[in-house]
Scaffold this active site. Structure first.
Site, PDB file in Angstrom:
ATOM      1  CG  HIS A  19      -1.973  -0.969   1.255  1.00 40.35           C
ATOM      2  ND1 HIS A  19      -2.911  -1.048   2.252  1.00 40.35           N
ATOM      3  CD2 HIS A  19      -2.293  -1.953   0.382  1.00 40.35           C
ATOM      4  CE1 HIS A  19      -3.760  -2.027   1.997  1.00 40.35           C
ATOM      5  NE2 HIS A  19      -3.394  -2.604   0.876  1.00 40.35           N
TER       6      HIS A  19
ATOM      7  CE  LYS B 168       5.851   3.492  12.990  1.00 43.24           C
ATOM      8  NZ  LYS B 168       5.596   2.886  11.692  1.00 43.24           N
TER       9      LYS B 168
ATOM     10  CE1 TYR C 205      -0.215   3.687   9.948  1.00 43.13           C
ATOM     11  CE2 TYR C 205       0.780   2.489   8.130  1.00 43.13           C
ATOM     12  CZ  TYR C 205      -0.177   2.588   9.127  1.00 43.13           C
ATOM     13  OH  TYR C 205      -1.095   1.583   9.288  1.00 43.13           O
TER      14      TYR C 205
HETATM   15  P1  RFL Z   1       5.927 -11.873  20.842  1.00 48.02           P
HETATM   16  O1  RFL Z   1       5.319 -11.907  19.518  1.00 48.02           O
HETATM   17  O2  RFL Z   1       5.053 -11.648  22.030  1.00 48.02           O
HETATM   18  O3  RFL Z   1       6.746 -13.224  21.024  1.00 48.02           O
HETATM   19  C1  RFL Z   1       7.298 -13.612  22.267  1.00 48.02           C
HETATM   20  C2  RFL Z   1       7.426 -15.134  22.275  1.00 48.02           C
HETATM   21  O4  RFL Z   1       8.000 -15.526  23.520  1.00 48.02           O
HETATM   22  C3  RFL Z   1       7.264 -16.642  24.043  1.00 48.02           C
HETATM   23  N1  RFL Z   1       7.439 -16.679  25.501  1.00 48.02           N
HETATM   24  C4  RFL Z   1       8.341 -17.471  26.104  1.00 48.02           C
HETATM   25  N2  RFL Z   1       9.224 -18.351  25.607  1.00 48.02           N
HETATM   26  C5  RFL Z   1      10.027 -19.018  26.490  1.00 48.02           C
HETATM   27  N3  RFL Z   1       9.935 -18.836  27.841  1.00 48.02           N
HETATM   28  C6  RFL Z   1       9.053 -17.969  28.369  1.00 48.02           C
HETATM   29  N4  RFL Z   1       8.968 -17.801  29.696  1.00 48.02           N
HETATM   30  C7  RFL Z   1       8.214 -17.233  27.494  1.00 48.02           C
HETATM   31  N5  RFL Z   1       7.248 -16.295  27.665  1.00 48.02           N
HETATM   32  C8  RFL Z   1       6.797 -15.972  26.453  1.00 48.02           C
HETATM   33  C9  RFL Z   1       5.839 -16.363  23.591  1.00 48.02           C
HETATM   34  O5  RFL Z   1       5.040 -17.542  23.594  1.00 48.02           O
HETATM   35  C10 RFL Z   1       6.064 -15.808  22.184  1.00 48.02           C
HETATM   36  O6  RFL Z   1       6.101 -16.831  21.225  1.00 48.02           O
HETATM   37  O7  RFL Z   1       7.053 -10.738  20.940  1.00 48.02           O
HETATM   38  P2  RFL Z   1       8.065 -10.180  19.812  1.00 48.02           P
HETATM   39  O8  RFL Z   1       8.743 -11.276  19.088  1.00 48.02           O
HETATM   40  O9  RFL Z   1       8.842  -9.129  20.502  1.00 48.02           O
HETATM   41  O10 RFL Z   1       7.083  -9.475  18.724  1.00 48.02           O
HETATM   42  C11 RFL Z   1       6.356  -8.319  19.042  1.00 48.02           C
HETATM   43  C12 RFL Z   1       5.033  -8.311  18.273  1.00 48.02           C
HETATM   44  O11 RFL Z   1       4.357  -9.531  18.518  1.00 48.02           O
HETATM   45  C13 RFL Z   1       4.137  -7.125  18.667  1.00 48.02           C
HETATM   46  O12 RFL Z   1       4.908  -5.980  18.888  1.00 48.02           O
HETATM   47  C14 RFL Z   1       3.091  -6.825  17.582  1.00 48.02           C
HETATM   48  O13 RFL Z   1       2.141  -7.867  17.481  1.00 48.02           O
HETATM   49  C15 RFL Z   1       2.363  -5.499  17.886  1.00 48.02           C
HETATM   50  N6  RFL Z   1       1.311  -5.190  16.907  1.00 48.02           N
HETATM   51  C16 RFL Z   1       1.615  -4.622  15.696  1.00 48.02           C
HETATM   52  N7  RFL Z   1       2.903  -4.396  15.353  1.00 48.02           N
HETATM   53  C17 RFL Z   1       3.203  -3.915  14.103  1.00 48.02           C
HETATM   54  O14 RFL Z   1       4.384  -3.684  13.822  1.00 48.02           O
HETATM   55  N8  RFL Z   1       2.239  -3.669  13.149  1.00 48.02           N
HETATM   56  C18 RFL Z   1       0.912  -3.898  13.424  1.00 48.02           C
HETATM   57  O15 RFL Z   1       0.074  -3.736  12.541  1.00 48.02           O
HETATM   58  C19 RFL Z   1       0.562  -4.355  14.743  1.00 48.02           C
HETATM   59  N9  RFL Z   1      -0.724  -4.598  15.061  1.00 48.02           N
HETATM   60  C20 RFL Z   1      -0.031  -5.457  17.227  1.00 48.02           C
HETATM   61  C21 RFL Z   1      -1.037  -5.137  16.272  1.00 48.02           C
HETATM   62  C22 RFL Z   1      -0.387  -6.034  18.456  1.00 48.02           C
HETATM   63  C23 RFL Z   1      -1.712  -6.273  18.733  1.00 48.02           C
HETATM   64  N10 RFL Z   1      -2.050  -6.865  19.963  1.00 48.02           N
HETATM   65  C24 RFL Z   1      -2.585  -8.160  20.024  1.00 48.02           C
HETATM   66  C25 RFL Z   1      -1.519  -6.280  21.165  1.00 48.02           C
HETATM   67  C26 RFL Z   1      -2.362  -5.375  16.556  1.00 48.02           C
HETATM   68  C27 RFL Z   1      -2.718  -5.907  17.799  1.00 48.02           C
HETATM   69  C28 RFL Z   1      -4.184  -6.105  18.097  1.00 48.02           C
HETATM   70  C1  PHB Z   2      -3.722  -4.913  11.456  1.00 48.76           C
HETATM   71  O1  PHB Z   2      -3.789  -5.841  12.280  1.00 48.76           O
HETATM   72  O2  PHB Z   2      -3.944  -5.112  10.246  1.00 48.76           O
HETATM   73  C2  PHB Z   2      -3.391  -3.554  11.933  1.00 48.76           C
HETATM   74  C3  PHB Z   2      -3.194  -3.333  13.286  1.00 48.76           C
HETATM   75  C4  PHB Z   2      -2.886  -2.039  13.721  1.00 48.76           C
HETATM   76  C5  PHB Z   2      -2.787  -1.001  12.809  1.00 48.76           C
HETATM   77  C6  PHB Z   2      -2.967  -1.238  11.470  1.00 48.76           C
HETATM   78  C7  PHB Z   2      -3.282  -2.527  11.025  1.00 48.76           C
HETATM   79  O3  PHB Z   2      -2.503   0.264  13.239  1.00 48.76           O
END
Ligand code: RFL
Ligand code: PHB
Length: 391
Positions: free
Chosen positions: A72, A296, A384
């Protein structure tokens, strides 16, 4: 057992670090508390900054993202029932974002690691970190009921916000910066073609709503809900009605479809400084989390581990610890920029409890300025797609 780098957590941070290290010929072991199926199906992020997509490409794990991801060059800000496009291509010299699910990246990284015969130890329990201040730290855990010890040179804490790594650092070492927001996001995946080609961030008097997608046939949508909301109180019909209301615009309609997944996530900003202690280095959500409004979190996680992989490679090339020593400060400049951007987007687009008419007018004034002024639109766009520091 012995390895060079023990990596705690098989999320995007841990798996990408393992991949980058293997490209440098550095051995690692990934220790993950969950099962492979759980990790590969956890629905979370969807937006990759330009540099994150480039990183997947340049390190040989971008093939599926290039064929299935959606590139995009803009987003819509919707308020007052109208759309205002922020044109990333025109404002950032052709840069853009790629919409590709986090769990797809996780699947791609698991596949490349396992096909090269390198280990990921899933379903490890009672993971503990030891001797972090020594040159021989270790990790102990239980696997299939057996006690295991891994000795290593370096530990990477990539275990997310609820992991054990951060809490293994003695009290008093870390400074925590934190903000909790008085609302959460209710997110759904739905089996229906996205009603818009680009993401729509909608400001509405009933609260924020976001239209995103995962593929030409799968939509991802979010609603701002109160912080203590329970998912059981939201039937699919109620979710669609609320989305229709908050995303309404002249001459546009939202197509609904079967909800295949739904959940509520809290919104919080959190940073610890420094992101290292002795031979332990924290990366990704283990060190910092942002509210998702700026998309982010995963991008920051990928940046952290790129910086860490370079520092670890330099350490093994000639015992040079300079980059390792600078790891935290190298990451934090970008982390704080992303924090400001995420806080700003969150503050501008959400309805705050107890906010009055004056507050609403300020938000609308900021939105109007952001879409009208080239300088303000450029600021949103360059953050962004991922702000690249010039110095
Ligand atoms: P993760 O993905 O949480 O992975 C951590 C891993 O560690 C494991 N773990 C353990 N392993 C061994 N021993 C233990 N004691 C442990 N405890 C935990 C877990 O099971 C897991 O597998 O962290 P990591 O790798 O730092 O990645 C970070 C991302 O997951 C997170 O920042 C993003 O999902 C945030 N986020 C978004 N980020 C973006 O860049 N773009 C997006 O569009 C975006 N949208 C989002 C999001 C997060 C969301 N939620 C659910 C908060 C949208 C949502 C709704
Ligand atoms: C997505 O999950 O597609 C998503 C999450 C957060 C944003 C944008 C997209 O800000």
């Amino acid at each position: 057992m012995r390895t060079q780098v023990a990596i705690i957590g098989a999320g995007p941070a841990g798996l990408m670090l393992a991949h980058l290290l293997s490209l440098e010929g550095i051995e690692s072991m990934v220790i993950e508390s969950r099962a492979r199926g759980y990790v590969a199906h956890r629905v979370r992020a969807g937006v990759l900054e330009q540099a994150s997509a480039d990183l997947l490409d340049s390190t040989g794990v971008g093939a599926r993202m290039r064929s299935e991801g959606l590139v995009h060059h803009g987003i819509e800000l919707r308020f007052g029932g109208r759309d205002h496009r922020i044109d990333f291509g025109a404002l950032t010299g052709g840069r853009g974002i790629t919409v590709y699910g986090q769990q797809e990246i996780v699947k791609d990284l698991i596949a490349i690691r396992l096909s090269a015969g390198h280990p990921i130890l899933f379903e490890a329990s009672d993971v503990r970190l030891h001797d972090l201040k020594s040159e021989r730290p270790s990790v102990t855990f239980l696997l299939d009921g057996a006690s295991m010890t891994i000795e290593c040179d370096i530990i990477a804490g990539c275990d997310g916000f609820h992991g054990v790594s951060r809490d293994s650092i003695p009290a008093g070492v870390l400074t925590t910066y934190e903000r909790k927001y008085p609302f959460s996001w209710l997110g759904i995946l739905a089996g229906v073609a996205p009603s818009s080609e680009e993401l729509i961030y909608s400001y509405h008097e009933r609260g924020f709503a976001l239209l995103s997608m995962r593929s030409p046939t799968v939509s991802r949508l979010y609603l701002q809900v109160p912080a203590d909301e329970r998912i059981g109180d939201w039937s699919d019909a109620r979710i669609w009605t609320e989305l229709q209301t908050r995303l309404a615009a002249d001459g546009w309609s939202l197509a609904d479809g079967p909800v295949t997944e739904k959940g509520i996530s809290a919104m919080r900003s959190f940073v610890v400084e420094p992101m290292q202690f002795g031979r332990l280095f924290l990366s990704g959500d283990a060190a910092h989390i942002v509210p998702p409004t700026g998309a982010k979190g995963m991008n920051l996680a990928l940046r952290d581990v790129s910086i860490l992989a370079d520092a670890v490679a330099s350490f093994y090339k000639g015992g040079d610890t300079r980059l390792l020593n600078e790891y935290s400060s190298s990451c934090l400049r970008r982390v704080w920029r992303a924090h400001h951007f995420s806080w700003w987007m969150t503050s501008m687009l959400h309805r705050f409890p107890n906010s009055d008419a004056y507050q609403t007018r300020l938000q609308l004034a900021q939105l109007a300025y952001t879409v009208d002024s080239r300088a303000a639109s450029t600021s949103l766009a360059e953050n962004y797609v991922g702000y690249e520091w010039t110095t």
